[in-house]
Design a protein around this motif. Structure first.
Motif, PDB file in Angstrom:
ATOM      1  N   ALA A  29       0.807  -1.309   0.015  1.00  0.00           N
ATOM      2  CA  ALA A  29      -0.043  -0.109  -0.058  1.00  0.00           C
ATOM      3  C   ALA A  29       0.783   1.289   0.023  1.00  0.00           C
ATOM      4  O   ALA A  29       0.487   2.107  -0.544  1.00  0.00           O
ATOM      5  CB  ALA A  29      -1.174  -0.084   1.351  1.00  0.00           C
ATOM      6  N   ALA A  30       2.269   1.235   0.589  1.00  0.00           N
ATOM      7  CA  ALA A  30       2.858   2.296   0.868  1.00  0.00           C
ATOM      8  C   ALA A  30       3.588   2.617  -0.533  1.00  0.00           C
ATOM      9  O   ALA A  30       4.088   3.831  -0.839  1.00  0.00           O
ATOM     10  CB  ALA A  30       4.025   2.100   1.734  1.00  0.00           C
ATOM     11  N   MET A  31       3.443   1.707  -1.435  1.00  0.00           N
ATOM     12  CA  MET A  31       3.885   2.051  -2.948  1.00  0.00           C
ATOM     13  C   MET A  31       2.904   2.147  -4.197  1.00  0.00           C
ATOM     14  O   MET A  31       3.465   1.929  -5.279  1.00  0.00           O
ATOM     15  CB  MET A  31       5.018   0.917  -3.377  1.00  0.00           C
ATOM     16  CG  MET A  31       6.219   0.893  -2.229  1.00  0.00           C
ATOM     17  SD  MET A  31       7.622  -0.531  -2.694  1.00  0.00           S
ATOM     18  CE  MET A  31       6.881  -1.901  -2.496  1.00  0.00           C
ATOM     19  N   GLN A  32       1.799   2.767  -3.947  1.00  0.00           N
ATOM     20  CA  GLN A  32       0.668   2.670  -4.501  1.00  0.00           C
ATOM     21  C   GLN A  32       1.026   3.636  -5.613  1.00  0.00           C
ATOM     22  O   GLN A  32       0.547   3.617  -6.865  1.00  0.00           O
ATOM     23  CB  GLN A  32      -0.428   3.023  -3.879  1.00  0.00           C
ATOM     24  CG  GLN A  32      -1.207   1.806  -3.072  1.00  0.00           C
ATOM     25  CD  GLN A  32      -1.574   0.496  -4.147  1.00  0.00           C
ATOM     26  OE1 GLN A  32      -2.034   0.681  -5.058  1.00  0.00           O
ATOM     27  NE2 GLN A  32      -1.151  -0.511  -3.411  1.00  0.00           N
ATOM     28  N   GLY A  33       1.816   4.695  -5.376  1.00  0.00           N
ATOM     29  CA  GLY A  33       2.062   5.775  -6.284  1.00  0.00           C
ATOM     30  C   GLY A  33       3.137   5.255  -7.431  1.00  0.00           C
ATOM     31  O   GLY A  33       3.503   6.006  -8.289  1.00  0.00           O
TER      32      GLY A  33
END
Length: 550
Positions: A461-465
């Motif tokens: 989730a922390a790398m969604q971008g």
């Protein structure tokens, strides 16, 4: 899928390849595309790394024949060897067939005789792949002997080692013009009339155990150390102690002939006495080092009894005795490979950091490093709130890995400043270790890729971008006892596998990374190149790209 070499031996890319590069080259500020494009980029960058250390390119850089008023001269590593039908060649290792073919093309009729020991099946593999520039010419004076199936010494490799030793001993017994000066390219009319040129690495392809030690005894020691997770340096230290030809033994067998050793490094640090256990590098013998390694892994009581008897009975060697007669020249390395990959990544528009050529240690720890590194880089490329604690954790993990050339803090700052508007490529090389705990099939590169994906699953989730791809592959084209060179992974892999009924942790517990990647998406994430004909350890490519809509 296999890949052709897009750069011809010793030359520039063909005209069309140059034209296409100009047409499709992208500036560093441009976003590079979707996940499929990133994976294509990772494959291409890896291929460029391998291309840089293919034997024809390496040898054409290293060897030059110049005409003179007298005999032609072979220049190599600052040395000059007059050519008068006086060269003998021996070699052993995964890259040696192509290296020998290149030497044969360069020196021609001046090559008198040769014997090379290569992995079983590599000659036919290269022939089927159409790599004719890595095959010997018809009527070659070089004999090819295959052995060391599954990278383990065997009777075939031992027979080849015996033939190599015979070639060296011919020179020792004076099979050259009587009264000739055997110094290297001395002016004033004295010429070298006999030289032994040694190529490549490959401890398993030069097994010559000290009697009464048998090949089976030596195999047992090697296997036990490997299963315990011993490093290549530790394995080669013990091999040197148990071998007739390693630790300078081969060059001693050729005394008083000149020896020119052309070396392709497959070890971290490029230590010449470690590469293939240093057959032409005279090193002081220390029984204490070997016994300490056996004790470290709890093997003093379980190795064959003859092992300690041989170690304790061997005479000490004077490491200066070959000075001026033996010339060890490094012609290929992981660094050379990564430099080429760096240029390819930059041409593709990535802000590129060649981080380390010495990544080593257990894949569990190394996978944490890569997973955290990708997460930190993703935070640089997006508008996400800064997380200094994440960077601190990464630096702590990097510190515990104890990698000598990994100056991570400074490199992170460089990437933070340079990569804000484009994709980032991190390149590393080295050789990790795996503690085998199951009966599956795999290799260090496939397991590393899978463990990185498992780490990412906890923080996807922390790398969604960002879009993120990680590739780890062996430059020799063979990762463990599998047909793959490595594998590619990404943050969504574990969840995708779960939806298809595949339990990543179960595969890891069974040491079956190859089984997982074979089952997952019909093996499309496997890196399959076939045997490449070279070997400079492993290459890792980490690509981090902001999503197009970010």
């Amino acid at each position: 899928m296999g890949f052709p070499c897009c750069v011809p031996a010793g030359g520039r890319p063909p005209y069309m390849a140059q034209l296409l590069r100009r047409i499709f080259s992208r500036p560093s500020h441009r976003l590079i595309g979707n996940m499929a494009a990133l994976q294509d980029d990772a494959h291409r960058i890896f291929r460029s790394a391998v291309s840089a250390v293919l034997p024809p390119r390496m040898l054409q850089r290293a060897l030059i024949v110049r005409d003179t008023a007298g005999p032609p001269v072979l220049e190599c590593g600052g040395k000059q060897i007059p050519l008068e039908n006086n060269l003998y060649l021996v070699g052993f290792g995964k890259a040696v067939l192509g290296m020998a073919a290149a030497v044969e093309q360069i020196v021609g009729k001046h090559l008198v005789e040769g014997v090379i020991s290569v992995p079983r099946g590599i000659e036919e593999t290269l022939r089927q792949a159409g790599k004719r520039d890595m095959l010997l010419s018809p009527g070659s004076r070089i004999r090819v002997m295959e052995g060391a199936a599954d990278n383990m010494p065997d009777e075939a490799a031992m027979k080849a080692a015996g033939e190599i030793q015979k070639v060296a001993e011919k020179l020792q017994r004076g099979h050259f013009t009587a009264g000739a000066d055997l110094s290297v390219a001395v002016s004033g009319g004295c010429t070298v009339l006999s030289d032994l040129s040694l190529l490549g690495g490959g401890s398993a392809l030069l097994p010559a155990p000290v009697p009464p030690l048998t090949l089976q005894d030596k195999q047992a020691v090697t296997k036990q150390l490997a299963l315990k997770g011993a490093t290549i340096q530790e394995l080669n230290t013990v091999r040197r102690g148990l071998s007739q030809l390693k630790g300078g033994g081969l060059s001693r067998a050729a005394h008083p002939a000149q020896v020119v050793s052309l070396i392709l490094s497959d070890v971290i640090g490029d230590d010449l006495d470690v590469i293939a256990s240093g057959p032409t590098v005279c090193s002081a013998y220390r029984v204490e080092d070997c016994l300490q390694i056996l004790s470290k892994y709890g093997l003093r009581g379980s190795v064959p009894a003859a092992v300690e008897d041989v170690l304790l009975s061997r005479p000490r060697v004077d490491p200066t005795q070959d000075h001026g007669r033996v010339h060890n020249i490094l012609i290929g390395s992981n660094l050379l490979s990564l430099r080429e990959a760096e240029q390819e990544a930059q041409r593709s528009g990535y802000v590129t950091s060649l981080l380390s050529t010495a990544i080593s240690g257990d894949v569990r720890l190394v996978s944490q490093f890569y997973a955290l590194l990708a997460e930190v880089l993703c935070s640089y490329l997006t508008a996400a709130p800064q997380r200094p604690e994440l960077e601190e954790t990464l630096l702590a993990v990097a510190s515990s890995m104890d990698i000598p050339d990994l100056h991570l803090s400074a490199r992170l700052q460089e990437m933070k400043e340079a990569g804000a508007s484009g994709g980032i490529c991190v390149l590393c090389g080295g050789e990790t270790t795996v503690r085998v705990q199951g009966k599956g099939r795999g290799g260090r590169n496939q397991e590393l890729a899978l463990r990185v994906a498992a780490q990412w699953h906890q923080s996807v989730a922390a790398m969604q971008g960002c879009e993120v791809v990680f590739l780890s592959g062996g430059t020799d084209g063979q990762d463990g006892p599998t047909p793959a060179a490595g594998a590619v992974s990404y943050p969504q892999l574990v969840e995708q596998a779960r939806r298809n009924g595949l339990d990543v942790e179960a595969f890891l517990t069974a040491s079956d990374s190859y089984g997982f990647f074979s089952d997952f998406q019909n093996g499309r994430r496997l890196l399959v190149t076939g045997l490449t004909g070279t070997n400079v350890m492993d290459v890792q490519v980490l690509l981090v790209q902001r999503h197009k809509d970010q």
